[in-house]
Design an enzyme around this catalytic site. Sequence first.
Site, PDB file in Angstrom:
ATOM      1  CG  ASP A  19      -2.128  -0.770   1.131  1.00  0.00           C
ATOM      2  OD1 ASP A  19      -2.667  -1.115   2.182  1.00  0.00           O
ATOM      3  OD2 ASP A  19      -2.583  -1.041   0.014  1.00  0.00           O
ATOM      4  CG  PHE A  49      -4.547   6.150 -12.294  1.00  0.00           C
ATOM      5  CD1 PHE A  49      -3.572   6.698 -11.481  1.00  0.00           C
ATOM      6  CD2 PHE A  49      -5.100   6.940 -13.286  1.00  0.00           C
ATOM      7  CE1 PHE A  49      -3.172   8.013 -11.635  1.00  0.00           C
ATOM      8  CE2 PHE A  49      -4.710   8.254 -13.454  1.00  0.00           C
ATOM      9  CZ  PHE A  49      -3.736   8.792 -12.620  1.00  0.00           C
ATOM     10  CG  ASP A  50      -1.451  -0.750 -12.069  1.00  0.00           C
ATOM     11  OD1 ASP A  50      -1.992  -0.795 -13.179  1.00  0.00           O
ATOM     12  OD2 ASP A  50      -0.259  -1.016 -11.882  1.00  0.00           O
ATOM     13  CB  VAL A  52      -8.965   2.793  -9.640  1.00  0.00           C
ATOM     14  CG1 VAL A  52      -7.990   3.272 -10.693  1.00  0.00           C
ATOM     15  CG2 VAL A  52     -10.063   1.936 -10.244  1.00  0.00           C
ATOM     16  N   GLY A  54      -8.263   0.619  -4.718  1.00  0.00           N
ATOM     17  CA  GLY A  54      -7.345   0.603  -3.588  1.00  0.00           C
ATOM     18  C   GLY A  54      -7.063   1.965  -2.976  1.00  0.00           C
ATOM     19  CD  GLU A  77      -5.233  -3.377 -12.893  1.00  0.00           C
ATOM     20  OE1 GLU A  77      -4.570  -3.988 -13.734  1.00  0.00           O
ATOM     21  OE2 GLU A  77      -4.848  -3.145 -11.725  1.00  0.00           O
ATOM     22  CD1 TRP A  79      -8.107  -5.698 -12.007  1.00  0.00           C
ATOM     23  CD2 TRP A  79      -7.141  -6.918 -10.428  1.00  0.00           C
ATOM     24  NE1 TRP A  79      -6.800  -5.866 -12.366  1.00  0.00           N
ATOM     25  CE2 TRP A  79      -6.184  -6.620 -11.402  1.00  0.00           C
ATOM     26  CE3 TRP A  79      -6.763  -7.674  -9.341  1.00  0.00           C
ATOM     27  CZ2 TRP A  79      -4.882  -7.054 -11.324  1.00  0.00           C
ATOM     28  CZ3 TRP A  79      -5.460  -8.100  -9.252  1.00  0.00           C
ATOM     29  CH2 TRP A  79      -4.529  -7.794 -10.240  1.00  0.00           C
TER      30      TRP A  79
END
Length: 96
Positions: A19, A49-50, A52, A54, A77, A79
Amino acid sequence: FREGQGANDSGDSIEIAPDLDHTNAEIREAIIEWLNWLKDDIGFSGWRFDFVQGYAPNFVREYVEKTVGFEQFCVGENWVGMTWSGSFLEYNQDKP
């Protein structure tokens, strides 16, 4: 990964990556500096942006606003409904 001393998450956690404390101004400034380097020196014109979910969307807004601007293409992104084996993402995500 070891436990850090930053603020609580502003989004979901994911076990496969550390994080970042996006509430920390120094972290955000470093991310913005790096993104501007990618834009100015390398030639990137937009962002992917990976993971998102998070972190809070206001941080994505800040990163876009202070780097490429809202007129550029950026994507996040997201998931959802993924199949995992413990902390590993399953290779085959086709569901019956």
